[in-house]
Design an enzyme around this catalytic site. Structure first.
Site, PDB file in Angstrom:
ATOM      1  CD  GLU A   1      -0.109  39.283 -54.298  1.00 50.40           C
ATOM      2  OE1 GLU A   1      -1.146  38.921 -54.857  1.00 50.40           O
ATOM      3  OE2 GLU A   1       0.227  40.475 -54.237  1.00 50.40           O
TER       4      GLU A   1
ATOM      5  CG  HIS B   1      -1.264  43.304 -55.918  1.00 50.23           C
ATOM      6  ND1 HIS B   1      -1.612  42.073 -55.430  1.00 50.23           N
ATOM      7  CD2 HIS B   1      -2.396  43.859 -56.366  1.00 50.23           C
ATOM      8  CE1 HIS B   1      -2.908  41.897 -55.569  1.00 50.23           C
ATOM      9  NE2 HIS B   1      -3.409  42.973 -56.148  1.00 50.23           N
TER      10      HIS B   1
END
Lengths: 286, 379
Positions: free
Chosen positions: A211, A249
């Site tokens: 990511e 995150h």
């Protein structure tokens, strides 16, 4: 064969009597994971899971009594650094920390200390490990993956489930699935896991789920180009994420123009990795 | 979390880092009073949480209290990069001989704090870093040992700091390290750190960012939070422990897990749509949290369709379905909803939603396509 955990892993659970700890201990035990004990300070001498798993006051006493060689941590974020130090000092060589929200400076101290002790840490803020058919050390639902020859490594949780599920629907199984976690400072990165898969005789292909944020995917791409003989397919989440915003995150943020999905995809494609347009497409690329 | 310049400099000062005399003002009248107290020339500096304030006209040098009031009036009425200026810092003006850049931040790749310094400090530091990276000095700090004085001396030498300022520089470096550690900063930056005409080192500007995950041990810092740069929906979401970011598209998204939430946005875009938000309802996702998430999504008038993508692990799909029903009852949404439930208790979840008049999907790709289609029809 598999990497990191298998049916011979002797696991203890730190935070075993807490809500999450107990829930997931039950799930892991039902899956067949060899759970030899748990730790909750002040509850030593008790038993959980209808008398099947003993509880100890400290990791040290748990290790002495059970000869555990791995620990999984479910304690709240403010206590997690101490739990990791404790496990390392007790001589546990493999620590899996599920806890989300550990402070970055704490993690830098933990990581540098563990490196000196040569202790392997997976996480924090991760779904843990799953070696289908042998051991579930974490929170990945056991029923969405089957044994096979594909190594899976990911920074994400539910996105990983999505990929395992898509693999299963195609009859494709995994050797081990490793969730390395979404924090900026963690214990194990893509490169470490790719190296393990490269050397694992049962793993024939690898799926990597990255990511935005940081440059671990780029480093992994370099390793794949230089050293890897096994085919790799990948997916990078966050192609539409705006810069400067933390996408859930702590580690998923585009800072100073670095860490974009486009850069990572380019690096991977240059290394010969097939990059999927959406997660359900990944298994079909192998 | 970002801190304002005046907040950062107050913290610096507590750790022995010299800062200019000055105070923050919310009105032009106050700014004038502070200028009178300070005497002489003052700098009026807008306090907003974005860079490039000077270039936007948000920093001005005033020769007397009257001019201070006049400039403060102008600056307090400004918007800089979309943010309203609510406060100005009134600092005594310094006679500057040299501008130095000095910061301590996290190097995530090295897993260590890093000290960064340059003799070419000031507003063009980013250009310096891009065009002449050799002018930027970096030195890693062992997080277990902390910053050692010899390291600060090494950095001073590397940036050719005049020898007479060495001692003061080391004190400032040790002070900044203490600031970084004590506040769980992810960035503690002095730019510029100036050498004044009378050979003193002063932190003229300050910028700090605090690790959100560490705020539990810094309630006093949490109170300093300025929410001006956050959309109201983002503030509301934070109350419920939801991770939400507003975007410009028309397809609302509710997903469990940050990676999957980002991916759902990507797949919407892949099929020609535009996501209206990022929203991670988190693990577990009890019904009331799901209902709050849905209310937040639907307050955005741009939303023409909503996509629910739930992969049940710890999260139970039936629990999420109950949350959706509660919220629908309350909000009475008029936009089409596409729902995809997979994993733990997905069957039960689907059954609960059978009569809710929602569009169902099997795969993520299918769900994205259907929501793009639904948003188009809704226009």
């Amino acid at each position: 064969m598999s990497i990191l955990v298998d049916k011979n892993t002797r696991l203890i659970v730190q935070g075993i009597t807490g809500n999450e700890g107990l829930f997931h201990t039950t799930q892991m035990f039902a899956y067949g994971t060899n759970i030899v004990g748990g730790v909750t300070p002040g509850k030593g001498g008790e038993w959980v899971l209808e008398g099947k798993v003993p509880v100890f006051d400290s990791v040290k006493t748990a290790r002495e009594a059970t000869d555990a060689n791995a620990t999984i941590i479910f304690v709240p974020a403010r206590f997690a650094p101490d739990a990791m130090f404790e496990a390392a000092d007790a001589g546990i060589p493999l620590i899996i920390c599920i806890t989300e929200g550990v402070a970055v400076q704490d993690m830098m101290r933990v990581r540098n200390y563990l490196d000196q002790k040569k202790v392997r840490l997976i996480g924090p803020n991760c779904p843990g490990l799953l070696t289908p058919g042998e051991a579930k050390v974490g929170i990945i639902p056991g029923n969405i993956a089957i044994p096979g020859n594909v190594g899976v490594v990911s920074r994400s949780g539910t996105l990983t489930y999505e990929v395992l599920y898509a693999m299963k629907n195609l009859g494709m199984g995994a050797t081990t699935c490793v969730g390395i976690g979404g924090d900026p400072v963690n214990g194990t990165n893509f490169l470490d896991v790719l190296e393990m898969f490269e050397h694992d005789p049962m793993t024939e292909k690898v799926i990597m789920i990255g990511e935005i944020g940081g440059n671990e995917e780029e480093k992994a791409a370099q390793y794949i180009a230089d050293k890897m003989t096994k085919p790799v397919a990948a997916f990078i989440a966050g192609q539409t994420a705006p810069p400067g915003k933390r996408m859930g995150h702590a580690g998923a943020i585009i800072e100073g123009g670095a860490g974009t999905a486009a850069d990572k995809i380019k690096a991977l494609e240059t290394a010969g990795v097939k990059v999927a347009k959406h997660p359900e497409e990944i298994p079909t690329l192998l | 979390m970002k801190l304002h310049e005046y907040q950062s400099k107050t913290i610096f000062s507590k750790y022995g880092i010299p800062i200019p005399k000055g105070r923050v003002a919310a009105t032009a009248h106050e700014a004038r009073q502070i200028a009178e107290e300070l005497g002489g020339r003052v700098v009026i500096k807008s306090q907003v949480l974005v860079g490039g304030r000077g270039k936007a006209g948000g920093v001005k040098l005033a020769k007397d209290p009257a001019e201070a009031e006049q400039f403060a009036t102008q600056i307090l009425g400004m918007e800089i990069k979309g943010l309203p200026v609510r406060k100005v810092l009134v600092d005594e003006a310094s006679a500057i001989e040299q501008e130095i850049y000095f910061a301590i931040t996290n190097d995530r790749a090295a897993k260590k704090p890093v000290m960064i310094a340059s003799a070419a400090g000031g507003i063009d530091i980013e250009e310096v870093a891009a065009k002449t990276p050799e002018k930027i000095v970096k030195l890693h700090i062992d997080p277990l040992l902390g910053l050692r004085e010899y390291q600060a001396r090494d950095v001073a030498v590397a940036i050719d700091l005049p020898r007479e300022q060495m001692k003061d520089f080391v004190k400032i470096a040790m002070g900044l390290w203490e600031v970084y550690k004590a506040t769980d900063a992810t960035l503690a930056e002095i730019n510029p750190l100036v050498i004044t005409k009378d050979k003193k080192l002063v932190a003229l500007d300050g910028k700090m960012m605090i690790d959100d995950s560490a705020l539990f041990r810094h309630p006093e810092l949490n109170e300093m939070r300025d929410t001006d740069e956050d959309a109201p929906a983002e503030i509301e979401a934070r109350k419920y422990g939801l991770s939400f970011i507003k975007l410009d598209g028309d397809i609302g998204c509710m997903v469990n897990g940050a990676g999957l939430a980002m991916t759902s946005m990507d797949v919407i875009k892949l099929f020609g749509g535009e996501p209206a938000n990022f929203l991670d309802v988190g693990g577990g996702a009890p019904a009331d949290k799901v209902a709050a998430a849905m209310r937040i999504i639907l307050t955005d008038p741009n939303v023409k369709a909503v996509l629910f993508n739930i992969f049940g692990g710890i999260t139970r799909c039936d629990e999420v379905a109950r949350g959706i029903l509660t919220a629908m009852d309350e909000v009475k949404p008029k936009v089409p909803m596409v729902v995809r439930l997979v994993g733990t208790n997905a069957e039960e979840g689907r059954k609960l939603l059978e009569n809710a008049n929602m569009i169902t999907a099997e795969t993520l790709a299918d769900a994205a396509k259907k929501s793009v289609e639904a948003a188009r029809q809704g226009k």
